[in-house]
Design an enzyme around this catalytic site. Structure first.
Site, PDB file in Angstrom:
ATOM      1  N   GLN B 243       0.667  -1.318   0.047  1.00 20.55           N
ATOM      2  CA  GLN B 243       0.206   0.021   0.088  1.00 20.55           C
ATOM      3  C   GLN B 243       0.749   1.248  -0.070  1.00 20.55           C
ATOM      4  O   GLN B 243       1.988   1.639   0.764  1.00 20.55           O
ATOM      5  CB  GLN B 243      -0.748  -0.019   1.163  1.00 20.55           C
ATOM      6  N   LEU B 255       4.073  10.141   7.795  1.00 17.18           N
ATOM      7  CA  LEU B 255       2.769  10.109   7.517  1.00 17.18           C
ATOM      8  C   LEU B 255       1.832  11.123   8.183  1.00 17.18           C
ATOM      9  O   LEU B 255       2.157  11.631   9.253  1.00 17.18           O
ATOM     10  CB  LEU B 255       2.306   8.498   8.323  1.00 17.18           C
ATOM     11  N   GLU B 258      -5.022   9.464   7.311  1.00 17.87           N
ATOM     12  CA  GLU B 258      -6.380   9.527   6.473  1.00 17.87           C
ATOM     13  C   GLU B 258      -7.462  10.402   7.285  1.00 17.87           C
ATOM     14  O   GLU B 258      -8.506  10.984   6.790  1.00 17.87           O
ATOM     15  CB  GLU B 258      -6.629   8.217   6.192  1.00 17.87           C
ATOM     16  N   ARG B 289      -7.575   3.632  -0.310  1.00 18.14           N
ATOM     17  CA  ARG B 289      -6.162   4.398  -0.642  1.00 18.14           C
ATOM     18  C   ARG B 289      -5.460   4.128  -1.741  1.00 18.14           C
ATOM     19  O   ARG B 289      -4.745   5.118  -2.265  1.00 18.14           O
ATOM     20  CB  ARG B 289      -5.246   3.773   0.571  1.00 18.14           C
TER      21      ARG B 289
END
Lengths: 236, 590
Positions: B243, B255, B258, B289
């Protein structure tokens, strides 16, 4: 000027009779690197250098160290924040035994954490769903639960340097208050009783080094003040 | 190696992240002689970096929520190669596992009624995709992984779990029958090598995002469990499925959850256009995603990227206001200021798709038992070996994991493995002891590094491996590029086999650990490359220019990579959940 003068504390128990400082010239290519990036570059020059690192974003607490005299996390400290006169001096966290180079033995730090029973205690049978907690009750945990156990605070604390075995230290006490402040915890009296001696809490002299170094912006001194208030209220 | 010290346990859990600690907790409570062996102090594990939350139908945001809707989303999100019996188990057991975490003390954020706060995440729906966006991700602000990992560590302390912290597992030990009966481990602090004997060995070693040059993963995510299992000859499942998270901070790779888009943030291109409206008219920025990451790359390739080089896009959050940012996304505000020099309350965050999660791994059943294939292609349990968390491929994520499902996977399957092992130990486990030559076999690569006297250096070889993977096995893939990548990796394997460990000292020798990690990165990279080359279709996270369509006739299957002959086989996907009707494959749109 993109060559940085880096001076790193070195000690290998197998070969060194005493610690020493090793000098490195690091080409930063003019970038405002994080201190951890600079350490990677020095390790490329000398693979025998040891330091801890994991998340490289300030949440795992592995790379606490002393940078130009101040404790912090190497991975979220940009050079522009610490470097003076083009020089960076890296030492292990003070007050703990050195295993090798920048790696310290955190045993006593963890022991003080375990000592405060850092887990929720609630003997009432749990409901089939979650225990309810109002947003206001939950807000009381903000500024407490975020601790990453990096030890920057406790190893900057003169009271902890002096009595690391008896004074719980800012990190441990912050976590102690995290559970004292939790509406779901039922062990308040036992927790307070365990802290009721001249050393565990009261060795804090309000120096506030913990607050000035905490990389997460937390305030152990305030939490210690709250515990003192609870202890005093309990005593009267 | 008769002078080697040995330790014996009922169960050894390798890895101290979420799944390992959850499995350990179950076993510690049972009174079995258990130890967690972790190369870092447990709260330094990568679970700590998880931000947005744990997705689970606890019916808090919506009292009518149903785990079957969550299961539907999970199966659809995985582009129909998630095993439906496993997805069923995860989604139905999930609420129990989440409530347990809350009872253990996890400081979840709350709604006004005192229940756990839930936010919308990508790919979530009500009523099997018919009822609009759901809000199913339970959160502790944007520090859910940190809160979860610390809570699990704390409860292991409460239950007196034995920890071997800063120990590194080198290789599995197999007996003459091929059963896994423990491992060889290195005490990093002293350099001592120890033979750890165990009736059950659990690989909870997490992901391997460090095979890519740009990743959200911690520096420790080097696929150690995958490497060990491959060297022991066991197959890997769906290793082509990686991913790429849509929002890694441009340049730094860190990161950005989301949850930012769940709270109302959205992506814009250089013209300020909210481009996801074109690619996913219904879900927009909360599509799967893989869909969002591909859309971003398309924008960049078509010249609508942001910045001087036009090589990223912007995540816009300023319209949410400082209060929402401070309350719901405080960690993101910090990270953005530190790594992007952008205050999200005032300006957008530059982001780019970044390697984030390994959907593939060690194939297991829902009890965490590792699976291999017999000569006729039938599933066969590997005696003594278990896996859970990101290292395992149960498979609940199929070809693309939904946001918030990894934390659920950790606790549900860590718990399941713990419960199963407890039962098995109660019934009695008796495998043949490892012989001296079995132990020597597991010592081989450690000895190789220790005896190396010259050759290339570890950091250079690692950087080269990461570049190969980044260039040939990224968001979009094609045959000739991948052929070239596979060839380069074969060459790199030779060079790594002759590489040099300069520092042979014992005390906290991180150079030795990094050398051992490089072997594992190599194993994971090659398994990924060969699996990606052989899966000739596009599904979920695996997108090929040369095979742009999903091929359900030939590839509604798991891939199974066999390390001995570097061959890719297939394994059936489970389409028979126990309590609900099968979700038949449909065209996947958001």
């Amino acid at each position: 000027m993109s060559t940085l003068q880096v001076s790193v504390y070195r000690y290998n128990p197998e070969t060194d009779s005493a610690p020493y400082m090793q000098e490195f010239q690091v080409d930063t290519k003019g970038r405002d690197l994080m201190v951890l990036d600079v350490l990677h570059l020095t390790k490329e020059q000398d693979s025998s250098m040891a330091y801890r690192r994991s998340c490289r974003e300030g949440v795992c607490g592995s790379d606490g160290m002393n940078m130009n005299g101040k404790n912090g996390l190497a991975c979220i400290t940009p050079l522009s924040e610490v470097v003076k006169n083009n020089k960076l001096v890296l030492r292990p966290l003070p007050g703990l035994p050195v295993i090798r180079d920048l790696v310290v033995d955190m045993g006593i730090f963890y022991k003080q954490y375990e000592r405060i029973q850092p887990y929720l205690q609630n003997d009432t049978p749990a409901p089939a769903i979650e225990r309810l907690q109002s947003p206001e009750e939950r807000d009381k945990l903000d500024g407490l639960y975020e601790c990453i156990l990096c030890a920057c605070c406790s190893t900057a604390c003169p009271s902890f340097w002096w009595n690391p075995d008896k004074f719980v230290g800012p990190a441990g006490l912050l976590q102690s208050y995290r559970f004292l402040a939790d509406s779901r915890d039922e062990a308040t009296q036992a927790r307070l009783a365990d802290l009721e001696d001249p050393f565990s809490v009261f060795r804090c002299r309000g120096i506030m080094n913990c607050v000035s170094v905490c990389p997460k912006g937390l305030n152990p001194t305030r939490a210690i003040g709250k515990i003192r208030e609870m202890l005093l209220a309990n005593a009267t | 190696m008769s002078n080697m010290r040995s330790l014996s346990f009922d169960a050894i859990i390798i890895g101290g992240g979420g799944s390992g600690l959850r499995a350990a907790l179950e076993l510690a409570k049972s009174g079995k002689k258990t130890a967690v062996l972790s190369k870092v102090f447990p709260t330094r594990s990568h679970t700590v970096s998880a931000q947005g939350g744990i997705t689970c139908a606890i019916a808090s945001a919506d009292p009518n929520d149903d785990w079957r809707w969550h299961m539907y989303d999970t199966v659809k999100g995985g582009d129909y190669i998630a095993d439906q019996d496993a997805a069923e188990y995860m989604c139905s057991e999930g609420p129990k596992a989440v409530f347990e975490l809350e009872h253990m003390g996890l400081p979840f954020s709350r709604f006004d009624n005192g229940r756990i706060y839930q936010r919308p995440f990508g790919g979530q729906s009500k009523n099997f995709g018919e009822g609009g966006q759901a809000a199913r991700t339970c959160a502790a602000a944007d520090r859910t992984g940190h809160a979860l990992l610390h809570t699990l560590y704390q409860n292991n302390l409460k239950n007196n779990t034995t920890f071997l912290n800063e120990w590194y597992a080198v290789d599995l030990v197999k007996n003459a029958n091929g059963d896994v009966v423990g491992c060889i481990a290195l005490d990093i602090e002293t350099g001592e090598v120890v033979h750890v004997k165990s009736k059950a060995t659990v690989l909870a070693t997490g992901g391997a995002g460090r095979i890519y040059a740009s990743t959200t993963n911690a520096l420790i995510n080097t696929g150690d469990g995958i490497g060990m299992a491959l060297r022991a000859g066991f197959p890997m499942q769906d290793m082509e499925m990686w991913q790429f998270h849509p929002t890694g901070i441009y340049g730094a790779g860190t990161l950005v959850t989301e949850g930012c888009r769940g709270e109302g943030g959205y992506l814009v291109n250089k013209d300020g256009e909210r481009f996801m409206e074109r690619y996913a008219p219904n879900a927009k920025d909360l599509a799967g995603r893989d869909v969002v990451a591909r859309s971003m790359v398309m924008e960049i390739l078509e010249g609508r990227g942001c910045g001087e080089k036009g090589d990223h896009v912007f995540l816009k959050l300023d319209h949410l206001g400082e209060e929402v940012l401070g309350k719901r996304l405080p960690g993101i505000v910090e990270l953005s200021k530190t790594f992007a020099h952008a205050d999200p309350a005032k300006e957008p965050i530059p982001v780019v798709p970044t390697c984030h999660y390994m959907m593939g791994g060690i194939p297991t059943n829902v009890h965490g038992q590792a699976i291999m294939q017999d000569a006729d292609g039938n599933d066969q349990i590997v005696n003594g070996l278990f896996a859970c968390g990101e290292a395992a491929c149960v498979s609940v994520h199929g070809a693309n994991r939904l946001g918030g499902n990894s934390l659920l996977d950790l606790v549900v399957f860590g718990r399941a493995a713990g419960m199963f092992i407890e039962g098995a130990l109660n019934e009695g486990i008796d495998y043949l002891d490892a012989s001296e030559s079995d132990v020597d076999a597991a010592m081989k690569r450690m000895s190789r590094w220790n005896e190396s006297s010259g050759g290339e250096s570890v950091p250079e070889l690692k950087a080269e491996l990461q570049d190969i993977m980044q260039n040939a096995f990224g968001v979009f893939r094609q045959e000739d590029n991948m052929q070239e990548g596979v060839k380069k990796l074969a060459d790199l394997r030779e060079r790594i086999a002759n590489a040099h460990l300069g520092d042979k000292s014992n005390a906290f020798n991180t150079a030795r650990v990094e050398a051992l990690e490089l072997d594992n990165l190599m194993e994971v990279a090659e398994a990924t490359a060969i699996s990606a080359l052989e899966r000739k279709e596009s599904r979920g996270a695996h997108s090929r220019y040369d095979y742009p369509d999903r091929d359900d006739v030939n590839w509604l299957k798991h891939s199974l990579y066999f390390p001995a002959d570097k061959r890719l086989g297939k394994r059936d996907v489970n389409f028979t959940p126990k309590t609900v009707d099968t979700f038949e494959p449909k065209v996947r749109t958001y």
